[in-house]
Design a protein around this motif. Structure first.
Motif, PDB file in Angstrom:
ATOM      1  N   SER A 134       0.811  -1.215   0.000  1.00  0.00           N
ATOM      2  CA  SER A 134       0.000   0.000   0.000  1.00  0.00           C
ATOM      3  C   SER A 134       0.843   1.263   0.000  1.00  0.00           C
ATOM      4  O   SER A 134       0.339   2.340  -0.237  1.00  0.00           O
ATOM      5  N   ASN A 135       2.173   1.121   0.271  1.00  0.00           N
ATOM      6  CA  ASN A 135       3.011   2.307   0.284  1.00  0.00           C
ATOM      7  C   ASN A 135       3.536   2.678  -1.093  1.00  0.00           C
ATOM      8  O   ASN A 135       4.272   3.646  -1.236  1.00  0.00           O
ATOM      9  N   GLN A 136       3.171   1.921  -2.115  1.00  0.00           N
ATOM     10  CA  GLN A 136       3.612   2.258  -3.456  1.00  0.00           C
ATOM     11  C   GLN A 136       2.712   3.342  -4.036  1.00  0.00           C
ATOM     12  O   GLN A 136       1.495   3.171  -4.106  1.00  0.00           O
ATOM     13  N   PRO A 175      -0.918   4.153   8.506  1.00  0.00           N
ATOM     14  CA  PRO A 175      -1.264   4.519   7.133  1.00  0.00           C
ATOM     15  C   PRO A 175      -0.046   4.771   6.260  1.00  0.00           C
ATOM     16  O   PRO A 175       1.055   5.032   6.749  1.00  0.00           O
ATOM     17  N   SER A 176      -0.262   4.708   4.965  1.00  0.00           N
ATOM     18  CA  SER A 176       0.656   5.295   3.994  1.00  0.00           C
ATOM     19  C   SER A 176       0.005   6.583   3.520  1.00  0.00           C
ATOM     20  O   SER A 176      -1.169   6.590   3.150  1.00  0.00           O
ATOM     21  N   ALA A 233       8.577   5.111   7.902  1.00  0.00           N
ATOM     22  CA  ALA A 233      10.007   5.271   8.167  1.00  0.00           C
ATOM     23  C   ALA A 233      10.178   6.586   8.955  1.00  0.00           C
ATOM     24  O   ALA A 233       9.538   6.770   9.972  1.00  0.00           O
ATOM     25  N   ALA A 234      10.981   7.496   8.490  1.00  0.00           N
ATOM     26  CA  ALA A 234      11.171   8.768   9.191  1.00  0.00           C
ATOM     27  C   ALA A 234       9.884   9.570   9.199  1.00  0.00           C
ATOM     28  O   ALA A 234       9.154   9.609   8.213  1.00  0.00           O
ATOM     29  N   PHE A 276       4.803  13.666   9.751  1.00  0.00           N
ATOM     30  CA  PHE A 276       3.771  12.756  10.231  1.00  0.00           C
ATOM     31  C   PHE A 276       3.725  12.828  11.752  1.00  0.00           C
ATOM     32  O   PHE A 276       4.734  12.571  12.427  1.00  0.00           O
ATOM     33  N   LYS A 277       2.556  13.178  12.296  1.00  0.00           N
ATOM     34  CA  LYS A 277       2.371  13.232  13.744  1.00  0.00           C
ATOM     35  C   LYS A 277       1.218  12.315  14.108  1.00  0.00           C
ATOM     36  O   LYS A 277       0.039  12.680  13.955  1.00  0.00           O
TER      37      LYS A 277
END
Lengths: 117, 115
Positions: free
Chosen positions: A102-104, B31-32, B53-54, B67-68
């Motif tokens: 889903s991160n793509q 989430p993304s 990630a970061a 992102f918080k």
């Protein structure tokens, strides 16, 4: 330059015409999408193809008929459209086909501006 | 269920001043998140993405987003606006769907840059 190519850029058609929109990508993506975007609104998902098979149809009227001839090409066949179908039609592709990806991000073409007379 | 709220439909800034476009999300799991930009008569271009990630994400054209999780926010910032930044910006949350990603779009924020 976008990596997803859509043709034509503009299309004007009457309500009785039959036409097709074309989309092509050469990034090796196996998921491809059609969106409809009205002015000042976000895109609305119409269809999703995964590995050349239709996986999602968001209750789109049958006057829109998608086709995925191979992994690089996506068509949208149009017939007997209505004036309210006038919009920007966007094609997108992504690397994955579900399975934890889903991160793509999806990569979008510049769209076809469709006007129905 | 996933959803995105863009708090401002229109933001106007002077050239050379900072940009802040606000986005809050709702997601049942990690989430993304993405920011896309759309210039007139163009498709959507990816600015940046967050994928666990970061928390501070740098994108193209000098944009970044933080992102918080505690605030469920993913605001987009840029230190100094340029005329070419005038466009529509969409905050997007992605979820894994059947055979592909499903994107949930915010309603968009139109950025105007005043010379």
């Amino acid at each position: 330059d976008t990596e997803v190519t859509q043709t034509p850029k503009h299309l004007v058609m009457g309500m009785t015409n039959k036409k097709s929109l074309k989309c092509e990508q050469h990034m090796g993506h196996r998921a491809m999408y059609w969106y409809k975007q009205k002015a000042k609104k976000p895109p609305e998902l119409m269809f999703v193809y995964s590995y050349e098979k239709l996986s999602i149809n968001e209750s789109v009227p049958s006057r829109f008929s998608p086709e995925c001839p191979n992994s690089s090409l996506l068509n949208l066949h149009l017939h007997a459209l209505q004036p309210e179908d006038s919009a920007l039609y966007l094609c997108a592709s992504s690397r994955n086909s579900g399975g934890g990806y889903s991160n793509q991000p999806q990569h979008f073409g510049d769209g076809t501006r469709l006007s129905i007379l | 269920a996933q959803s995105v709220t863009q708090l401002d439909s229109h933001v106007s800034v002077s050239e050379g001043t900072p940009v802040l476009l606000r986005c809050n999300y709702s997601s049942s799991y990690s989430p993304s998140l993405f920011w896309y930009v759309q210039h007139p008569n163009k498709g959507l271009q990816l600015l940046l993405k967050y994928t666990s990630a970061a928390t501070l994400v740098k994108g193209i054209n000098g944009f970044e987003a933080e992102f918080k999780k505690s605030e469920t926010s993913f605001h987009l910032t840029k230190p100094s606006a340029h005329m070419s930044d005038a466009a529509e910006y969409f905050c997007v949350v992605s979820e894994e769907g059947t055979g592909a990603n499903n994107l949930f779009f915010g309603t968009g924020t139109r950025l105007t840059v005043i010379p």
